[in-house]
Design a protein around this motif. Structure first.
Motif, PDB file in Angstrom:
ATOM      1  N   PHE A  46       0.816  -1.210   0.000  1.00 55.34           N
ATOM      2  CA  PHE A  46       0.000   0.000   0.000  1.00 55.34           C
ATOM      3  C   PHE A  46       0.853   1.264   0.000  1.00 55.34           C
ATOM      4  N   GLY A  47       2.136   1.150   0.252  1.00 55.96           N
ATOM      5  CA  GLY A  47       3.007   2.318   0.274  1.00 55.96           C
ATOM      6  C   GLY A  47       2.898   3.091   1.581  1.00 55.96           C
ATOM      7  N   SER A  48       3.283   4.354   1.538  1.00 58.45           N
ATOM      8  CA  SER A  48       3.315   5.221   2.720  1.00 58.45           C
ATOM      9  C   SER A  48       1.909   5.559   3.204  1.00 58.45           C
ATOM     10  N   PRO A  49       1.778   5.920   4.502  1.00 59.22           N
ATOM     11  CA  PRO A  49       0.464   6.369   4.999  1.00 59.22           C
ATOM     12  C   PRO A  49      -0.061   7.542   4.171  1.00 59.22           C
ATOM     13  N   LEU A  50      -1.370   7.597   4.015  1.00 60.56           N
ATOM     14  CA  LEU A  50      -2.023   8.651   3.240  1.00 60.56           C
ATOM     15  C   LEU A  50      -2.849   9.504   4.187  1.00 60.56           C
ATOM     16  N   THR A  51      -2.674  10.835   4.123  1.00 62.41           N
ATOM     17  CA  THR A  51      -3.423  11.762   4.965  1.00 62.41           C
ATOM     18  C   THR A  51      -4.496  12.445   4.131  1.00 62.41           C
ATOM     19  N   VAL A  52      -5.729  12.422   4.642  1.00 65.42           N
ATOM     20  CA  VAL A  52      -6.877  13.010   3.943  1.00 65.42           C
ATOM     21  C   VAL A  52      -7.737  13.782   4.932  1.00 65.42           C
ATOM     22  N   ARG A  53      -8.686  14.552   4.397  1.00 66.46           N
ATOM     23  CA  ARG A  53      -9.643  15.284   5.233  1.00 66.46           C
ATOM     24  C   ARG A  53     -10.826  14.376   5.576  1.00 66.46           C
ATOM     25  N   PRO A  54     -11.527  14.662   6.673  1.00 61.47           N
ATOM     26  CA  PRO A  54     -12.716  13.872   7.016  1.00 61.47           C
ATOM     27  C   PRO A  54     -13.730  13.883   5.870  1.00 61.47           C
TER      28      PRO A  54
END
Length: 138
Positions: free
Chosen positions: A69-77
């Motif tokens: 899956f690769g690196s952690p992904l940061t998203v908005r709620p």
């Protein structure tokens, strides 16, 4: 003369590789996921992984490649997240503690909606348990 046979060999190998790559998976199906604990529903729409609409939308992308899956992904709620499966095998994006569970066919893509509650959401592939990732909602 050696150059000609080398080029012929490379062309044959390239054609064989294209044939093998074309045998993996299929796309074009639509499914739905569910969310729990976050008060939101994860929505899923799948399409071929090479679809230009995924790249053109500017949405955050979780790329599955090489059974990773690769690196952690940061998203908005509540943000839409494109999930692109570059592998020929199907995978799931299944939250460890509930919240989302999406199946993506080989060489396809899907769109899910991130949970609405901020936090860290570890996930795995239910088909390939060695695959782990993290979705961070901020």
């Amino acid at each position: 003369m050696r150059r000609s046979s080398l080029l012929t060999g490379l062309a044959t190998a390239g054609a064989a590789l294209a044939l093998v790559a074309g045998c993996g998976g299929s796309g074009g199906t639509t499914g739905s996921g569910s969310a729990s604990g976050s008060g939101s529903q994860a929505t899923v729409a799948t399409s071929p992984a090479t679809s230009p609409s995924v790249a053109a939308t500017g949405t955050p992308t979780l790329r599955i490649s090489g059974f990773s899956f690769g690196s952690p992904l940061t998203v908005r709620p509540g943000q839409k997240v494109a999930v692109v499966n570059a592998d020929g095998a199907p995978h799931t994006v299944t939250a460890d503690r509930g919240g989302f569970d999406v199946t993506v066919a080989g060489s396809s893509s899907a769109t899910l909606t991130a949970p609405t509650k901020p936090g860290s959401y570890p996930f795995h592939c239910a088909i390939h348990p060695q695959m782990h990732g993290t979705l961070i909602v901020r």
